[in-house]
Structures are given as C-alpha cells and as structure tokens.
Design an enzyme around this catalytic site. Structure first.
Site, PDB file in Angstrom:
ATOM      1  N   CYS A 142       0.833  -1.206   0.000  1.00 25.93           N
ATOM      2  CA  CYS A 142       0.000   0.000   0.000  1.00 25.93           C
ATOM      3  C   CYS A 142       0.865   1.252   0.000  1.00 25.93           C
ATOM      4  CB  CYS A 142      -0.937  -0.004   1.203  1.00 25.93           C
ATOM      5  SG  CYS A 142      -1.986   1.471   1.310  1.00 25.93           S
ATOM      6  N   CYS A 145      -0.441   4.086   2.225  1.00 21.53           N
ATOM      7  CA  CYS A 145      -0.200   3.848   3.651  1.00 21.53           C
ATOM      8  C   CYS A 145       1.252   4.112   4.033  1.00 21.53           C
ATOM      9  CB  CYS A 145      -0.545   2.405   4.018  1.00 21.53           C
ATOM     10  SG  CYS A 145      -2.153   1.832   3.467  1.00 21.53           S
ATOM     11  N   ASP A 146       2.192   3.647   3.209  1.00 22.13           N
ATOM     12  CA  ASP A 146       3.591   3.571   3.632  1.00 22.13           C
ATOM     13  C   ASP A 146       4.572   4.407   2.820  1.00 22.13           C
ATOM     14  OD1 ASP A 146       2.798   1.692   5.545  1.00 22.13           O
ATOM     15  OD2 ASP A 146       3.027   0.035   4.150  1.00 22.13           O
TER      16      ASP A 146
END
Length: 316
Positions: A142, A145-146
């Site tokens: 992701c 997300c990261d």
C-alpha cells in the site's frame, strides 16, 4: 444454538467499528474474529501486518497496526460486543434467521437476524524467498499507507496494471527513483495511466523481469530479478518494494449466494445494503478503490447503522 441480532464476520477496522456502533445501540453483537493461523481470516485483519500508522485521525504520534486494532477491540468489548477467536466455515443466508457454522461445528451454532460481512481482501503476493519475512520491513502492498516512510529512497513497484502505475506515480512524491518491475515488455495498464508513468522522469522500467528474491535481513536491501528472455539475473538496488499485482476479496462464504461485482467484490447499493435482505457488507470486501483503514472504519459504522435501522423496520 446462540441467537444474535447482529453477527459480524471479521475483526479489521470495518468489523470492529461495526461492533462499537452495534454495541452502543445495545444490539449485543457477536464478532467472529478469525483464527491466528489463517492467512485470510486473521484477527485484526491486514493491519496486524502493518508497522507505523500515521494517517489514522486522532493519533498525532504514529502507532502500530496491532496497537490500533487492540484499542478498537477493547472499545468494542467495552460496549458489550461478544468477540470470539474462531472462524465461520459456512454461512447460510437463504432464509431468516441466517445460520452460521463455526470452525468445528457439524451443525450451525449461531443464528442471526442480520449479518455484517467484514471479511476484507488479501493482497496477491510474489511468493518469493524473503517476501514474508520482510513484509512491513521495507516491503509493502500500500503506497498510500507507507510511501511517506521512503523519502529519498530507491523503490521498486512490482506489477503492470493500473494499480501498479497509481502506486508508482504516488511514490514519486517521496522516492528519489521508482523502478516498475514487469514480467512482460508492455504494460497492462490503461493508456492514460501508461502515458502518465512514461512521462514521469522519476519512473524507470525493468521490462521482462521476474522477481526471484527479496534481499535483506531486517530491512529490504534489494530485489533479485531474472530476465524472462535471456535468463540473466541481476539485483535491483532498492530499499523499498511495493507489490501491486492485485487483491482478492474474501467472499468464499457468500460468493454463490449473493450478487458480486465482475471483479469478485461484494456489490453494495446505497450504504452497505447487499442483494440479500438483512446482510450488509463493509470494508475491503466491498471496496476495491480506497482500501484504507479509515474508509473501512467508516463503512463499518454505516453497516451497523443500516443493520440497526433494518432491525427496527422489521420489528426486531
């Protein structure tokens, strides 16, 4: 046989948020969390494999995925949710009340007036050495997300579809360079996404390249690939790897009983309503666009409210 007004299948952000709302509505929901040994029904969902989370509202300091899920679980318990570490092996939605068979059941052990399906989706992985060990330690599924954690680093994105292009383009905001690793000599992505990727000066392409091994002990230190034409092997010197080869929704329980999208996700209409009266869906099992913890939590809230109103309309 236990009867409940609300049965929640899944304990990720969607399932636990639904449990919080259903619990506060005094519906005494039963939550089937999943089994620790399962790859598709793990208690806490995919966030249990996530390290730092910095984009969940209300937490200005980063916290880990397991910490966030532990807090959500405790909050659900506080409002009376009955959380059970087991798995639904079979769900019958052909008549009311619905019936559920748990892990070792020969006969159904739970009946429910409503079911909230929050079983999530799983990322397709490369299935190469080092991948499982370094997941959340430089390897991610992701970018939204990261990606922030990879500022100024060289990153590889594995895949050739629209998702891979979206991930790569997003990562150029942080990375010094992004290499798209694709096993063919042309992309599967839509023309517009290809054009955007080709036009970005930070993006490079490793054509005809098959991932063989994720390198590194505690953190990603490279990706070994093989040329599918010449057979030559080489190492990409990257410190981050994003796998973007697709997701599969966990719909085994209901795929022969309800309407699904062409890509296999549960089709929901207004809110969380599905093609089965009294069955609601929330989170990644019905969302193939956003796939964020906060959007899953929001859809869990919607599902619980929808279930409560449905029960009231039925006089239950």
């Amino acid at each position: 046989m236990t009867h409940t007004r609300v049965l929640i299948v899944g304990s990720g952000p969607a399932g636990l948020t639904a449990a919080i709302y259903a619990g506060r509505a005094q519906l005494n929901p039963i939550v089937i969390e999943g089994e620790p040994s399962s790859t598709t029904d793990q208690p806490g969902g995919q966030l249990m494999l996530t390290t730092d989370i910095e984009n969940f509202p209300g937490f200005p300091e980063a916290l880990t995925g397991p910490e966030l899920m532990a807090r959500m679980r405790a909050q659900a318990e506080r409002f009376g949710a009955d959380l059970r570490v087991t798995k639904v092996q079979k769900l019958d939605t052909t008549s009311h009340p619905f019936r559920a068979w748990l892990t070792d059941d020969v006969e159904p052990s739970i009946t429910a007036d409503t079911v909230i399906l929050a079983t999530g989706a799983k990322s397709l992985m490369m299935n190469v050495p080092g991948e499982e060990r370094l997941l959340s330690h430089g390897l991610s599924t992701c970018a939204t997300c990261d990606g922030f954690f990879f500022r100024g680093q060289e990153i590889a994105v594995v895949g050739g579809g629209d998702s891979a292009m979206e991930e790569a383009l997003f990562l150029t905001r942080f990375a010094s360079g992004v290499t798209i690793v694709h096993r063919r000599d042309s992309l599967r992505a839509s023309k517009i996404m290809q054009e955007r990727a080709f036009a970005n000066e930070k993006i490079r392409f490793a054509w005809n390249s098959q991932a063989l091994e994720v390198l590194g002990e505690d953190r990603v230190a490279g990706l070994r690939v093989r040329d599918t034409v010449s057979g030559e092997e080489r190492v990409l010197n990257v410190t981050g790897i994003f796998v973007a080869i697709g997701h599969v929704p966990n719909t085994t329980l209901v795929k022969d009983q309800m309407d699904l999208e062409d890509n296999g996700y549960v089709r929901t209409g207004l809110g969380s309503f599905t093609s089965i009266d009294g069955l609601f869906a929330a989170g990644d099992v019905q969302d193939h666009v956003y796939r964020q913890a906060i959007t899953s939590a929001g859809s869990g809230c919607i599902a619980a409210i929808d279930a409560e109103r449905w029960l009231e309309a039925q006089g239950l």
